[in-house]
Design an enzyme around this catalytic site. Structure first.
Site, PDB file in Angstrom:
ATOM      1  N   ARG A  45      19.169  40.612  68.590  1.00 55.70           N
ATOM      2  CA  ARG A  45      19.144  39.218  68.133  1.00 55.70           C
ATOM      3  C   ARG A  45      18.932  39.154  66.629  1.00 55.70           C
ATOM      4  O   ARG A  45      19.444  38.264  65.946  1.00 55.70           O
ATOM      5  CB  ARG A  45      18.040  38.446  68.864  1.00 55.70           C
ATOM      6  CG  ARG A  45      17.806  37.045  68.300  1.00 55.70           C
ATOM      7  CD  ARG A  45      16.972  36.177  69.219  1.00 55.70           C
ATOM      8  NE  ARG A  45      15.777  36.840  69.703  1.00 55.70           N
ATOM      9  CZ  ARG A  45      14.646  36.961  69.016  1.00 55.70           C
ATOM     10  NH1 ARG A  45      14.560  36.499  67.777  1.00 55.70           N
ATOM     11  NH2 ARG A  45      13.600  37.544  69.557  1.00 55.70           N
ATOM     12  N   TYR A  97      36.167  17.488  62.077  1.00 56.22           N
ATOM     13  CA  TYR A  97      36.304  17.850  63.488  1.00 56.22           C
ATOM     14  C   TYR A  97      35.302  17.028  64.300  1.00 56.22           C
ATOM     15  O   TYR A  97      34.143  16.878  63.918  1.00 56.22           O
ATOM     16  CB  TYR A  97      36.044  19.350  63.641  1.00 56.22           C
ATOM     17  CG  TYR A  97      35.778  19.798  65.049  1.00 56.22           C
ATOM     18  CD1 TYR A  97      36.707  19.562  66.068  1.00 56.22           C
ATOM     19  CD2 TYR A  97      34.601  20.455  65.376  1.00 56.22           C
ATOM     20  CE1 TYR A  97      36.449  19.951  67.364  1.00 56.22           C
ATOM     21  CE2 TYR A  97      34.344  20.865  66.676  1.00 56.22           C
ATOM     22  CZ  TYR A  97      35.270  20.610  67.668  1.00 56.22           C
ATOM     23  OH  TYR A  97      35.018  21.004  68.957  1.00 56.22           O
ATOM     24  N   ASP A 169      33.648  23.622  54.975  1.00 51.51           N
ATOM     25  CA  ASP A 169      34.235  24.238  56.161  1.00 51.51           C
ATOM     26  C   ASP A 169      35.630  24.730  55.789  1.00 51.51           C
ATOM     27  O   ASP A 169      36.522  23.939  55.490  1.00 51.51           O
ATOM     28  CB  ASP A 169      34.305  23.213  57.297  1.00 51.51           C
ATOM     29  CG  ASP A 169      34.732  23.828  58.617  1.00 51.51           C
ATOM     30  OD1 ASP A 169      35.576  24.748  58.594  1.00 51.51           O
ATOM     31  OD2 ASP A 169      34.254  23.382  59.671  1.00 51.51           O
ATOM     32  N   LYS A 194      38.897  30.671  65.433  1.00 52.77           N
ATOM     33  CA  LYS A 194      40.245  30.232  65.110  1.00 52.77           C
ATOM     34  C   LYS A 194      41.043  31.348  64.434  1.00 52.77           C
ATOM     35  O   LYS A 194      41.311  32.373  65.039  1.00 52.77           O
ATOM     36  CB  LYS A 194      40.161  28.968  64.254  1.00 52.77           C
ATOM     37  CG  LYS A 194      39.216  27.895  64.795  1.00 52.77           C
ATOM     38  CD  LYS A 194      39.539  27.460  66.213  1.00 52.77           C
ATOM     39  CE  LYS A 194      38.823  26.187  66.658  1.00 52.77           C
ATOM     40  NZ  LYS A 194      37.367  26.286  66.732  1.00 52.77           N
TER      41      LYS A 194
END
Length: 377
Positions: A45, A97, A169, A194
Site C-alpha cells: 500500500r 467529465y 487534467d 484511457k
C-alpha cells in the site's frame, strides 16, 4: 531521450540480476526485513517496485519531479481534494467529465469545500471569479465532451498572481502531446485507464507534480487512504505506455480524417475537434501542445439519428470510456454526464443530439463505412 524512445525504454528493468528486460510483477503485500530499522520496501500500500517503476516513468513523461499511481482517475482526484480544508473554494472548468463534477458536488461540498464552475477558456471570467477563500483552479483542456480549450500559460499567470494552485487534467492529450507542468500547472492529473493504458483492460490514475511539499502531502494522504494501484495493473500500464507514442500518432491521424469526413455528412450539424482550424481553441491548443488528440464530439440533426447510430454501429463500440485501440461511441447525456441536471446539461450543449467518439486504430475508411451503414439502418 526523445519522447517516443522514453515511452518504449522508460519502463525497462535495468538492474535485474537475471537480465530480465521487462519489469517483474511484484505480486506481494509485504516485504521481509532482515534487521530492525532496515531500509527498503515495507508494504505494497505504501510502495511496490512495479508501481514505483511506473511512477518514475510517468514523472519523466510529464517533466515532473514525482508521480503517484492510483487505482483510478477518480481516486487520484479524490486524493487531490485532501489538500484543502472546510471553507476553501475552488474554481473548475464547467465542462468537466461528469464524474469529476459528481465528486466535487457530492463529496467535496459535503466535506465543506465550495466550487464555482465556469468557462475557463475565458481568462477574464476566471480572474473575476476568484474570491479571498479561493485556493485552486481545476482545468480540463480540451474539455469533456465539448472540447473547450483553455490557455494554460494565461491561467497559470492568473493563479500565480493570486497565490492559487493550478490543477490540469491531461487525460485527453496525454504527456505525449501536452505537458501542463511546463506551462505553469502545479499538478497534472490523468485517468491512466484511457490512452496511457490504451487497451481498455485496467483502471488507473496519476498525479504528477514538481513541488516536493505538495507531493509529500499527497503521498501521505495516498498511503493513509490506500487507493494505490495494484502491481499487476501497474505492469499493464508499463506495457501500454510502450506504444503510447505510435498509438497517439495513428489515432489523431484517424481523428482528423474522421472529423473532416463528418463535416461533409448532411446528418451532422456540428463537429467539435480541436484539430480543425475553425475550432475556436485551435490556435491556443496548437501553441501549447504537440497535437489535437483523438477525441471528437459531434452533433447530429435529431435525437432519432443519434439513437439510430448508437444502436446500429457494428465495428465501432457503443460504450463509455475512451483512449483504447478500439473506436468507442458514447452518448454523454446518458453515460458520462447522466448525473447532471437536464437543464445544466443542455445549457452546456450536452443534449440528446450530441455524440462523442474516441477514435481508435482501425482503418478510417472502415469507421466511416460503419457510421454510414448505421445512419441508414
Amino acid at each position: 531521450m526523445e519522447l517516443q524512445t522514453l515511452c518504449v525504454h522508460g519502463g525497462i528493468n535495468e538492474n535485474d540480476p537475471t537480465g530480465a528486460v521487462e519489469m517483474p510483477i511484484y505480486q506481494t503485500a509485504m516485504f521481509r526485513h532482515h534487521d530492525i530499522g532496515e531500509g527498503g520496501y515495507d508494504y505494497s500500500r505504501q510502495q511496490n517496485p512495479t508501481r514505483e517503476k511506473l511512477e518514475q516513468l510517468m514523472a519523466k513523461l510529464e517533466h515532473g519531479r514525482e508521480a503517484i499511481a492510483f487505482s483510478s482517475g477518480m481516486a487520484a482526484i479524490t486524493c487531490l481534494m485532501e489538500l484543502f480544508q472546510p471553507g476553501d473554494h475552488l474554481l473548475a472548468t464547467d465542462d468537466l467529465y461528469g464524474g469529476s463534477i459528481r465528486l466535487f458536488r457530492g463529496v467535496g461540498e459535503k466535506n465543506g469545500l465550495s466550487f464555482d464552475f465556469l468557462d475557463t477558456s475565458d481568462l477574464g471570467m476566471l480572474a473575476a471569479k476568484i474570491r479571498p477563500e479561493t485556493k485552486a483552479v481545476f482545468i480540463e483542456t480540451p474539455t469533456n465532451p465539448m472540447m473547450q480549450v483553455t490557455d494554460l500559460r494565461g491561467a497559470a499567470k492568473i493563479c500565480r498572481e493570486h497565490n492559487l494552485l493550478l490543477f490540469v487534467d491531461n487525460t485527453f492529450l496525454t504527456p505525449y502531446l501536452q505537458n501542463p507542468l511546463d506551462l505553469g500547472a502545479d499538478v497534472v492529473i490523468h485517468s491512466g485507464t484511457k490512452f496511457l493504458s490504451g487497451h481498455n483492460d485496467t483502471l488507473a490514475g496519476f498525479l504528477v507534480a514538481n513541488d516536493p511539499k505538495i507531493m509529500e502531502r499527497l503521498r501521505y494522504f495516498y498511503m493513509s487512504t490506500g487507493a494505490c494501484l495494484a502491481p499487476f495493473d501497474s505492469w499493464l500500464l508499463l506495457r501500454g505506455i510502450k506504444t503510447l507514442g505510435i498509438r497517439m500518432e495513428r489515432q489523431q491521424q484517424n481523428a482528423l480524417a474522421l472529423a473532416q469526413w463528418l463535416k461533409r455528412q448532411s446528418w451532422v450539424s456540428r463537429v467539435l475537434y480541436v484539430g480543425l482550424p475553425e475550432h475556436p481553441g485551435y490556435a491556443v491548443n496548437a501553441d501549447q501542445s504537440r497535437g489535437a488528440g483523438a477525441m471528437i464530439s459531434f452533433e447530429v440533426d435529431s435525437s432519432t439519428t443519434a439513437l439510430r447510430l448508437l444502436r446500429n454501429v457494428q465495428l465501432i463500440l457503443f460504450a463509455e470510456s475512451l483512449g483504447g485501440t478500439e473506436t468507442l461511441l458514447t452518448y454523454p447525456m446518458t453515460q458520462t454526464h447522466a448525473d447532471l441536471p437536464k437543464e445544466e446539461r443542455e445549457a452546456r450543449g450536452i443534449n440528446d443530439r450530441l455524440l462523442r467518439i474516441s477514435v481508435g486504430l482501425e482503418d478510417v475508411n472502415d469507421l466511416e463505412n460503419d457510421l454510414l451503414q448505421a445512419e441508414k439502418a
